[in-house]
Motif scaffolding. Sequence first.
Motif, PDB file in Angstrom:
ATOM      1  N   THR A 153       0.883  -1.164   0.000  1.00  0.00           N
ATOM      2  CA  THR A 153       0.000   0.000   0.000  1.00  0.00           C
ATOM      3  C   THR A 153       0.924   1.218   0.000  1.00  0.00           C
ATOM      4  OG1 THR A 153      -0.094   0.380   2.385  1.00  0.00           O
ATOM      5  CG2 THR A 153      -1.581  -1.316   1.489  1.00  0.00           C
ATOM      6  N   PRO A 154       0.384   2.426  -0.050  1.00  0.00           N
ATOM      7  CA  PRO A 154       1.270   3.587  -0.033  1.00  0.00           C
ATOM      8  C   PRO A 154       2.228   3.641   1.164  1.00  0.00           C
ATOM      9  CG  PRO A 154      -0.904   4.242  -0.741  1.00  0.00           C
ATOM     10  CD  PRO A 154      -1.007   2.796  -0.314  1.00  0.00           C
ATOM     11  N   ARG A 155       1.792   3.119   2.338  1.00  0.00           N
ATOM     12  CA  ARG A 155       2.645   3.199   3.532  1.00  0.00           C
ATOM     13  C   ARG A 155       3.127   1.854   4.053  1.00  0.00           C
ATOM     14  NH1 ARG A 155      -0.575   6.179   8.024  1.00  0.00           N
ATOM     15  NH2 ARG A 155      -2.157   4.663   7.409  1.00  0.00           N
ATOM     16  N   GLU A 183      -5.812   0.230   6.334  1.00  0.00           N
ATOM     17  CA  GLU A 183      -5.100   0.237   5.056  1.00  0.00           C
ATOM     18  C   GLU A 183      -4.648  -1.174   4.662  1.00  0.00           C
ATOM     19  OE1 GLU A 183      -0.993   2.306   3.418  1.00  0.00           O
ATOM     20  OE2 GLU A 183      -2.195   3.413   4.882  1.00  0.00           O
TER      21      GLU A 183
END
Length: 194
Positions: free
Chosen positions: A9-11, A108
């Motif tokens: 994921t983005p993070r 997330e």
Amino acid sequence: MGDPVPLTTPRLVLTAPDEGDVDAIYEACQDPDIQRYTTVPSPYTRGNAVDFVGLVADWWDSGIEHVWAVRAYGELAGVVGLHGIKDGAAELGFWTAPSARGNGYMTEASAAVIDFAFGPMRLERVEWRAVVGNVASARVAQKLGFQLEGTQRKALPGHGIGGAHGRADGWVAGLLSTDPRVERVWPARADDPV
């Protein structure tokens, strides 16, 4: 059936837990809330963490469970998995390390796992269950779009602290592959999450 599939994921980076995660898993599972609201052994030993990491590859290989360590900026933030995979359905389960709470990491990570479940795995339903009172878990499920289906009396085995792993009342919610993935507001009743 298969090798562990990494997700990003983005993070976050989600990969199968490995030997390098044992100490972080052991430390996180000392948390009273993890012991109260999940099925981890209580007390939780370093040997339990070693055994858990060893089982993950077997679970992936058999196809009955897919489990990921959730890493935020290189540190273990929690564990998320699809359990009881069978007949087009699975149960989403997770815990967040105390030091990683409040950052939205589990929402997330779980969204990525659900994308995998409804995408490559072609599941039709993902179920979420939590011990009544686990409001933090309920908030994650609501953000992911799960529809509350009710409270089941003494439905969840293996929950409790100090070896008192009896049965607990549980909330249950479901998400279908055809459901919109929008945040839900669940009805407020005395026995339901806020």
